[in-house]
Design a protein around this motif. Structure first.
Motif, PDB file in Angstrom:
ATOM      1  N   VAL A 196      55.998  38.689  45.107  1.00 17.23           N
ATOM      2  CA  VAL A 196      54.573  38.286  45.904  1.00 17.23           C
ATOM      3  C   VAL A 196      54.354  39.020  47.095  1.00 17.23           C
ATOM      4  O   VAL A 196      53.222  39.613  47.033  1.00 17.23           O
ATOM      5  N   GLY A 197      55.382  38.870  48.089  1.00 14.97           N
ATOM      6  CA  GLY A 197      55.261  39.827  49.036  1.00 14.97           C
ATOM      7  C   GLY A 197      54.940  41.387  48.876  1.00 14.97           C
ATOM      8  O   GLY A 197      54.033  41.897  49.549  1.00 14.97           O
ATOM      9  N   MET A 198      55.913  41.890  48.001  1.00 14.03           N
ATOM     10  CA  MET A 198      55.949  43.342  47.749  1.00 14.03           C
ATOM     11  C   MET A 198      54.343  43.734  47.021  1.00 14.03           C
ATOM     12  O   MET A 198      53.911  44.840  47.142  1.00 14.03           O
ATOM     13  N   ALA A 199      54.075  42.961  46.088  1.00  9.24           N
ATOM     14  CA  ALA A 199      52.940  43.031  45.148  1.00  9.24           C
ATOM     15  C   ALA A 199      51.848  43.085  46.352  1.00  9.24           C
ATOM     16  O   ALA A 199      50.896  43.733  46.100  1.00  9.24           O
ATOM     17  N   LEU A 200      51.685  42.095  46.935  1.00  8.11           N
ATOM     18  CA  LEU A 200      50.332  42.045  48.212  1.00  8.11           C
ATOM     19  C   LEU A 200      50.399  43.351  49.163  1.00  8.11           C
ATOM     20  O   LEU A 200      49.537  43.862  49.053  1.00  8.11           O
ATOM     21  N   ALA A 201      51.694  43.722  49.609  1.00  4.34           N
ATOM     22  CA  ALA A 201      51.751  44.803  50.363  1.00  4.34           C
ATOM     23  C   ALA A 201      50.962  46.002  49.591  1.00  4.34           C
ATOM     24  O   ALA A 201      50.444  46.785  50.245  1.00  4.34           O
ATOM     25  N   GLY A 202      51.513  46.235  48.254  1.00  3.42           N
ATOM     26  CA  GLY A 202      51.246  47.724  47.643  1.00  3.42           C
ATOM     27  C   GLY A 202      49.818  47.309  47.249  1.00  3.42           C
ATOM     28  O   GLY A 202      48.965  48.119  47.364  1.00  3.42           O
ATOM     29  N   LEU A 203      49.207  46.159  46.960  1.00  3.68           N
ATOM     30  CA  LEU A 203      47.882  46.109  46.823  1.00  3.68           C
ATOM     31  C   LEU A 203      46.975  46.366  47.904  1.00  3.68           C
ATOM     32  O   LEU A 203      46.118  47.122  47.840  1.00  3.68           O
ATOM     33  N   ILE A 204      47.331  45.830  48.929  1.00  4.63           N
ATOM     34  CA  ILE A 204      46.435  46.133  50.367  1.00  4.63           C
ATOM     35  C   ILE A 204      46.394  47.630  50.607  1.00  4.63           C
ATOM     36  O   ILE A 204      45.394  48.190  50.861  1.00  4.63           O
ATOM     37  N   LEU A 205      47.708  48.166  50.518  1.00 11.40           N
ATOM     38  CA  LEU A 205      47.765  49.665  50.879  1.00 11.40           C
ATOM     39  C   LEU A 205      47.013  50.602  49.808  1.00 11.40           C
ATOM     40  O   LEU A 205      46.458  51.484  50.269  1.00 11.40           O
ATOM     41  N   GLN A 206      47.039  50.301  48.598  1.00 12.69           N
ATOM     42  CA  GLN A 206      46.343  51.126  47.693  1.00 12.69           C
ATOM     43  C   GLN A 206      44.637  51.083  47.959  1.00 12.69           C
ATOM     44  O   GLN A 206      44.134  51.858  47.883  1.00 12.69           O
ATOM     45  N   ARG A 207      44.280  49.599  48.169  1.00  9.25           N
ATOM     46  CA  ARG A 207      42.923  49.451  48.495  1.00  9.25           C
ATOM     47  C   ARG A 207      42.491  50.077  49.937  1.00  9.25           C
ATOM     48  O   ARG A 207      41.376  50.718  50.010  1.00  9.25           O
ATOM     49  N   LEU A 208      43.451  49.940  50.746  1.00  7.87           N
ATOM     50  CA  LEU A 208      42.845  50.788  52.163  1.00  7.87           C
ATOM     51  C   LEU A 208      43.174  52.438  52.202  1.00  7.87           C
ATOM     52  O   LEU A 208      41.992  52.663  52.720  1.00  7.87           O
ATOM     53  N   ILE A 209      43.964  52.749  51.430  1.00  8.83           N
ATOM     54  CA  ILE A 209      44.100  54.264  51.196  1.00  8.83           C
ATOM     55  C   ILE A 209      43.249  54.837  50.508  1.00  8.83           C
ATOM     56  O   ILE A 209      42.971  56.171  50.268  1.00  8.83           O
ATOM     57  N   ARG A 210      42.907  54.017  49.392  1.00  7.95           N
ATOM     58  CA  ARG A 210      42.062  54.422  48.329  1.00  7.95           C
ATOM     59  C   ARG A 210      42.922  55.480  47.544  1.00  7.95           C
ATOM     60  O   ARG A 210      42.389  56.364  47.018  1.00  7.95           O
ATOM     61  N   ASN A 211      44.163  54.913  47.409  1.00  6.70           N
ATOM     62  CA  ASN A 211      45.034  55.883  46.634  1.00  6.70           C
ATOM     63  C   ASN A 211      45.997  55.219  45.623  1.00  6.70           C
ATOM     64  O   ASN A 211      46.570  54.030  46.156  1.00  6.70           O
ATOM     65  N   PRO A 212      46.034  55.320  44.599  1.00  7.92           N
ATOM     66  CA  PRO A 212      46.530  54.273  43.343  1.00  7.92           C
ATOM     67  C   PRO A 212      47.994  54.403  43.443  1.00  7.92           C
ATOM     68  O   PRO A 212      48.788  53.849  42.787  1.00  7.92           O
ATOM     69  N   LEU A 213      48.738  55.432  44.333  1.00  6.00           N
ATOM     70  CA  LEU A 213      49.931  55.808  44.347  1.00  6.00           C
ATOM     71  C   LEU A 213      50.669  55.266  45.632  1.00  6.00           C
ATOM     72  O   LEU A 213      51.944  55.638  45.911  1.00  6.00           O
ATOM     73  N   ALA A 214      49.836  54.548  46.210  1.00  5.14           N
ATOM     74  CA  ALA A 214      50.524  54.095  47.731  1.00  5.14           C
ATOM     75  C   ALA A 214      51.343  52.808  47.507  1.00  5.14           C
ATOM     76  O   ALA A 214      50.928  51.904  46.691  1.00  5.14           O
ATOM     77  N   SER A 215      52.276  52.508  48.211  1.00  4.39           N
ATOM     78  CA  SER A 215      53.071  51.397  48.076  1.00  4.39           C
ATOM     79  C   SER A 215      54.150  51.426  49.085  1.00  4.39           C
ATOM     80  O   SER A 215      54.203  52.482  50.079  1.00  4.39           O
ATOM     81  N   PRO A 216      54.563  50.188  49.652  1.00  5.47           N
ATOM     82  CA  PRO A 216      55.423  50.061  50.865  1.00  5.47           C
ATOM     83  C   PRO A 216      56.400  50.928  50.794  1.00  5.47           C
ATOM     84  O   PRO A 216      56.882  51.590  51.884  1.00  5.47           O
ATOM     85  N   ASP A 217      57.196  51.383  49.695  1.00  9.95           N
ATOM     86  CA  ASP A 217      58.627  52.165  49.652  1.00  9.95           C
ATOM     87  C   ASP A 217      58.309  53.479  49.627  1.00  9.95           C
ATOM     88  O   ASP A 217      58.983  54.428  50.436  1.00  9.95           O
TER      89      ASP A 217
END
Length: 675
Positions: free
Chosen positions: A416-437
């Protein structure tokens, strides 16, 4: 006559300036050689010179110079020169200044092949190690080319594809090491990139294999010069670009594989030195190759001098690869920030999927999740459990339940935590390949925890979420500083993540190279294990995840507006700067909480939002519910597979998730490219 002299004067000036640069580079190489030998040997220059000219060694210092200091300095020159030559060749072929054996994925493929060879056929390492490493490099590079395509070699697509392949290969190598602990003790020092020598064996082994570099220097300048004209221009002058690219790539991979077989993985030499050569005035193809070769030898010599000097401050020898990564990572950011703009695009897209989430999906996802929970609780693994699965299902006893429920809660909340982090980053940067790692958030938390263990002491499990949050916040601050100047360029943020990943890998290899009892504990934690999570930590992670999920739901309107663009968001009354900062802090909190308790997890934050999109969750609100469900399913399945597939041996859930997620991610991108 005057006209002709005027026309030829620029060429003469250029030739004279390059001759001066070559002279300075050779002088720097000689100075670096002398300085390196003075650090590694207490003998005077006259005594060293006498030994070089044939005086037989007599004292311990003489033998140390002949069989340790001298082979080490020669290996540093050879490896540094070859890695820089390969980096220049790759960058000129692709016209991409950020390409190197590391970012292309060749080094990770060679490393995985050597790990496999060392575990299952160690007797073949000396004779066939370079060939196996070459095979691993080819497999890795082919995967990268399938993802990026020919058109993506000159930009960020190949860097992203290389990083995804690097994470996947690293996860597989980690799994092999964890399953064969007694056979892989020597791999820790090798993986750190160590130039320490006790005889001339590796010099005599490596020198003939690197003779291919002479062929590259003789044959490559003309094709590289024509490639600067483009495919059409090169073809018009009789150059067939396809075969040339294949031959040059194979020669490069052979050189890289040979160097890694001899001394291990040493990053950044091939990335930095060609950029320095161009900044110092190397304009022609041949000049850049030769100048990069000289600078690579100088750079690795000086880096190894730093490693030798730093070893005096630590109880253990500092590997040369660690020093190179700690110097090269900031240099990567320095070169990248000048070349990337806010309009940089990744040019990699995933399949779009169905237009909306069906009712069947909403009903099926919780059922699958519940089935995985029951499977994790009730499945009793043994040697025949997969042959008779129904007979292996039984309700757990109180003891088994007390052992399994913390692992289930931890795996589910981590998803759940990593999915939320990835979703927020992809929306923020408007980049489909953004993720915490990929952006370095998880890397910052991991680096802080590893540094805490190295310099403060104690177990890595005792550091806690606050240390991890400090690391993620440090990365956040760096992203904000760099992002403000480049308007939050996706390229800059991705390259920060790559740099931090390399620094972390170097620090981890330094810790593991000590060969202490905690080495496998650290590598197990870095693999994302639920094995050591206590009841209290599982409850802490569960409560924190619930709070963060609630905060994410509360920011759904912000995410929707920011996804549409800053202008639209501000027109609707949203303070985009404050909203972006708060959302980034939320991402940091998610990464820190998961990383501190379970360890770093790769690909979950990248894939969970995409799988939710493929299932029809295109708007923020349904995606905020479906992506965490996907993350929970992936992590629960990975955890169950990790402790049941090879029972009684166990694999960390993070490693299984990285292998499954990375394979699926590469499959999606490669399938789209092939179509």
């Amino acid at each position: 006559m005057t006209s002709a002299g005027t026309l030829t004067r620029p060429g003469l000036v250029l030739g004279q300036s390059m001759a001066l640069r070559y002279a300075l580079a050779l002088a720097a190489l000689v100075a670096a050689l002398l300085f390196h030998l003075s650090l590694n040997s207490p003998l005077s220059l006259a005594d060293q010179w006498g030994l070089l000219w044939g005086r037989p060694p007599e004292s311990f210092e003489d033998f140390q110079f002949v069989y340790a200091a001298l082979p080490r300095v020669i290996l540093a020159v050879l490896v540094g020169a070859v890695m820089a030559l390969v980096g220049s060749l790759l960058q000129q072929v692709t016209q991409n200044p950020l390409l190197s054996p590391m970012t292309l994925g060749a080094a990770s493929g060679a490393w995985l092949a050597l790990v496999c060879l060392s575990v299952w056929a160690p007797a073949l390492t000396s004779d066939w190690g370079a060939w196996f490493a070459l095979g691993g490099s080819i497999v890795s590079v082919v995967l990268v080319l399938l993802i990026a395509g020919r058109g993506g070699l000159s930009g960020l697509p190949v860097i992203l594809a290389g990083m995804a392949t690097h994470i996947l290969m690293g996860a597989i190598a980690t799994a092999i090491i964890l399953l064969n602990q007694y056979a892989t003790n020597n791999l820790f020092i090798w993986g750190a990139g160590d130039l320490t020598q006790t005889d001339w064996q590796w010099v005599t082994w490596l020198l003939p294999k690197l003779s291919v570099a002479v062929i590259v220097l003789l044959l490559a300048p003309r094709p590289l010069t024509l490639l600067r004209l483009g495919d059409a221009g090169a073809g018009a002058r009789g150059l067939s670009t396809g075969p040339v690219l294949v031959v040059l790539l194979l020669l490069s991979l052979w050189l890289v594989a040979s160097a890694i077989t001899a001394v291990g993985v040493i990053s950044f030499i091939g990335l930095i030195t060609p950029n320095i050569a161009r900044n110092l005035g190397a304009r022609r193809a041949g000049d850049e190759l030769v100048f990069s070769l000289l600078l690579g030898a100088v750079f690795l010599l000086l880096t190894d001098c730093i490693a030798v000097a730093a070893s005096g401050w630590f109880p253990d020898m500092v590997p040369s690869g660690t020093a190179a990564a700690l110097i090269g990572a900031p240099a990567l950011i320095w070169f990248a920030r000048k070349r990337l703009s806010a309009r940089d695009q990744t040019a990699l897209e995933l399949p779009e999927g169905v237009p909306r989430v069906s009712r069947r999906t909403w009903l099926l996802a919780p059922v699958v999740l519940l089935a995985l929970v029951l499977l994790s609780l009730c499945f009793k693994p043994d040697a025949f459990s997969f042959l008779h699965p129904l007979q292996s299902l039984r309700w757990p006893s109180d003891l088994v339940l007390s052992l399994r429920w913390p692992r289930i809660v931890t795996a589910a909340c981590a998803g759940v935590g990593m999915a939320l982090a990835g979703l927020i980053l992809q929306r923020l940067i408007r980049n489909p390949l953004a993720s915490p790692d990929i952006l370095g958030m998880s890397a910052g938390a991991t680096l802080a925890l590893v540094l805490f263990t190295v310099f403060v002491g104690g177990s890595i499990h005792e550091a806690g979420p606050f240390v991890a949050f400090a690391g993620s916040a440090g990365v956040l601050g760096l992203l904000l500083v760099l992002g403000r100047r480049t308007q939050y360029s996706p390229g800059i943020m991705i390259l920060v993540g790559i740099s931090l990943a390399a620094m972390i890998e170097a620090m981890v290899q330094f810790v593991l190279a000590k060969a202490t009892e905690d080495a496998y504990t650290i590598i197990g934690w870095l693999s994302g294990s639920t094995y050591r999570v206590s009841d209290a930590k599982a409850l802490w992670l569960g409560g924190g995840t619930v709070i963060l999920f609630g905060l994410a739901l509360a920011t759904s309107r912000w995410l929707t507006l920011i996804s549409a663009g800053d202008a639209i968001a501000e027109a609707r009354g949203l303070n985009t700067s404050r909203a972006r900062l708060l959302l980034l802090v939320l991402v940091c909190a998610c990464c820190a909480l998961v990383t501190a308790i379970m360890g770093p997890i790769a690909f979950v934050g990248l894939l969970a939002p995409h799988v939710a999109t493929l299932m029809g969750a295109r708007k923020v609100w349904p995606q905020l519910w479906l992506a965490p469900l996907v993350g929970m399913v992936l992590m629960l399945f990975s955890d169950w597979l990790g402790w049941s597939l090879l029972y009684p041996k166990q694999m960390p859930a993070g490693t299984i998730a990285a292998i499954l997620g990375g394979s699926y991610f590469i499959f999606l991108l490669a399938r789209r490219r092939l179509r």
